[in-house]
Design an enzyme around this catalytic site. Sequence first.
Site, PDB file in Angstrom:
ATOM      1  N   CYS A   5       0.784  -1.367  -0.109  1.00 19.41           N
ATOM      2  CA  CYS A   5       0.151   0.321  -0.364  1.00 19.41           C
ATOM      3  C   CYS A   5       0.697   1.643  -0.159  1.00 19.41           C
ATOM      4  CB  CYS A   5      -1.111   0.241   0.937  1.00 19.41           C
ATOM      5  SG  CYS A   5      -0.362  -0.569   3.117  1.00 19.41           S
ATOM      6  N   ASN A   6       2.524   1.060   0.482  1.00 18.11           N
ATOM      7  CA  ASN A   6       2.713   2.254   0.745  1.00 18.11           C
ATOM      8  C   ASN A   6       4.170   1.959  -0.330  1.00 18.11           C
ATOM      9  OD1 ASN A   6       1.778   3.540   2.840  1.00 18.11           O
ATOM     10  ND2 ASN A   6       2.634   2.382   4.079  1.00 18.11           N
ATOM     11  N   ARG A   7       3.888   1.202  -1.376  1.00 18.48           N
ATOM     12  CA  ARG A   7       5.708   1.281  -2.436  1.00 18.48           C
ATOM     13  C   ARG A   7       4.993   0.145  -3.480  1.00 18.48           C
ATOM     14  NH1 ARG A   7      10.118   1.518   0.302  1.00 18.48           N
ATOM     15  NH2 ARG A   7       9.204   1.605   2.157  1.00 18.48           N
ATOM     16  N   GLY A  28     -14.066  -2.968  15.457  1.00 14.07           N
ATOM     17  CA  GLY A  28     -13.335  -1.948  14.142  1.00 14.07           C
ATOM     18  C   GLY A  28     -12.167  -2.199  14.075  1.00 14.07           C
ATOM     19  N   SER A  47       9.990   2.202   6.540  1.00 11.08           N
ATOM     20  CA  SER A  47       8.729   2.034   5.842  1.00 11.08           C
ATOM     21  C   SER A  47       8.290   3.566   6.627  1.00 11.08           C
ATOM     22  CB  SER A  47       8.969   1.296   6.862  1.00 11.08           C
ATOM     23  OG  SER A  47       8.698   0.006   6.213  1.00 11.08           O
ATOM     24  N   GLU A 106       8.177  -1.614  11.020  1.00  9.04           N
ATOM     25  CA  GLU A 106       7.039  -2.566  11.341  1.00  9.04           C
ATOM     26  C   GLU A 106       7.633  -3.531  10.423  1.00  9.04           C
ATOM     27  OE1 GLU A 106       5.499  -3.273   8.243  1.00  9.04           O
ATOM     28  OE2 GLU A 106       5.978  -2.336   6.716  1.00  9.04           O
ATOM     29  N   PRO A 107       7.125  -4.431  11.584  1.00  6.88           N
ATOM     30  CA  PRO A 107       7.902  -6.016  10.549  1.00  6.88           C
ATOM     31  C   PRO A 107       7.318  -7.042   9.348  1.00  6.88           C
ATOM     32  CG  PRO A 107       6.035  -6.247  12.536  1.00  6.88           C
ATOM     33  CD  PRO A 107       6.277  -4.675  12.013  1.00  6.88           C
ATOM     34  N   GLN A 108       6.265  -6.251   8.863  1.00  8.28           N
ATOM     35  CA  GLN A 108       5.214  -6.974   7.677  1.00  8.28           C
ATOM     36  C   GLN A 108       6.017  -6.741   6.203  1.00  8.28           C
ATOM     37  OE1 GLN A 108       3.780  -4.112   9.944  1.00  8.28           O
ATOM     38  NE2 GLN A 108       2.335  -5.719  11.012  1.00  8.28           N
TER      39      GLN A 108
END
Length: 429
Positions: A50-52, A187, A105, A110-112
């Site tokens: 989603c970010n790259r 949520g 990141s 962040e590990p994902q």
Amino acid sequence: MSFFALGVNHQTASVELREHVAFNPERLKDLLAQQSNQQNLNDMVVVSTCNRTEVYAMAENADMVLHWLAETNGIDVKQLSNHVYRYENTDAISHLMRVASGLDSLMLGEPQILGQVKTALALAKDADIVSQNLSQIFEYAFYAAKRVRSETAVGSHAVSMGYAVAQLALQVFSKPSQLTVMVVAAGEMNSLVAKHLAEMGVAKILICNRSVERAEHLAQEIAHRVEVEIIPFAELAENLYRADVISSCTGSLHQVIAYQDVKAALKKRRYQQMLMVDLAVPRDIDPKVESLDGVYLYGVDDLQSVIDENLAHRRQAAVEAEVMVNQLVTQLITHQRIHQAGSTIQQFREHGEIQSQHELADALERIQAGEDAQHVLEDFSHRLTQKLLHPTSIILRQAAQEDDPSHFEWLKEKIQDIFEQERKPKNLK
């Protein structure tokens, strides 16, 4: 052929552009399969999150990679060129290691992302478009990420609300395996809370949500890790006593957990302590609850201050991680150069062997023709020596003619060192 990293991320491109160049796994699988039949660009890995979106490739030049990324997404090359970053060889390796380690990141550490990069490599391997050289670079990047994770604190401090709640529960209660947790609303925020606490090994999670469907969806996601029970929202107050940890984030305009209800729950629990976390704005829990003995109440601002402090710790640890990555990049480049030198040495040896066999055949033919053996062998030795030393002599002459004399001086010094070693008497056995 060089190693390139080219792409866009949250720092260089808008959300709209990142969405335009993003690949879903199914489409990417088809595109990579098509690349296996191409002549110019068939050694590559594509990382798309989603970010790259990034392309790592062995190619003649970066423009080949840029044109592929633009054409596959129907974007004008010039437009895309204004937003991409490009790295080559050493810089590309460093960038890949930083990405895999979470140092590049949006949320530092962040590990994902490591799992996403591993998935990208597996997808490219399935399409049979990853050379051994490219695969080794990625495997070394995974090794670097593991070192960064295990030897620095860049990923050890909570920097998300969900993780912060889980860490807070560990501080208040010494044995998570005995805890019952209640999430009020299912949520996105509380889903993360539930998942983190489930991974931490709590005994049971109670889900209290207005929509039963949403509650069931969350229950399915965590049921493989923890015992789950769904509670009707209308029965929230009468079930408060069952929970050691309560996380509430309903989005309601009014408070949903009253002071009197918590006071009654405490009495029913025989005043065993409770951790209550209010992630909602406006607040879900009556602030007066904080005055009750045995209740630890934390709000969004409390957790945000913890997150800010932890993020500062991560940034400090990231400095150490960056040094480590730089060292590992140097190690990999050195390893590659040694491997390349080995190949060159092997070619040089093969060349010498060919020359030796040619001169030997000529000498044997002359001896068989009746020439003096001693004269032939002396000529053989002289001619072979000249041929074997000819490449080295050319290199030394060229180095001596260069404007910068340092290369010649280095070569001369190394050759003299070898001569000195050869002159030393061998140890007698």
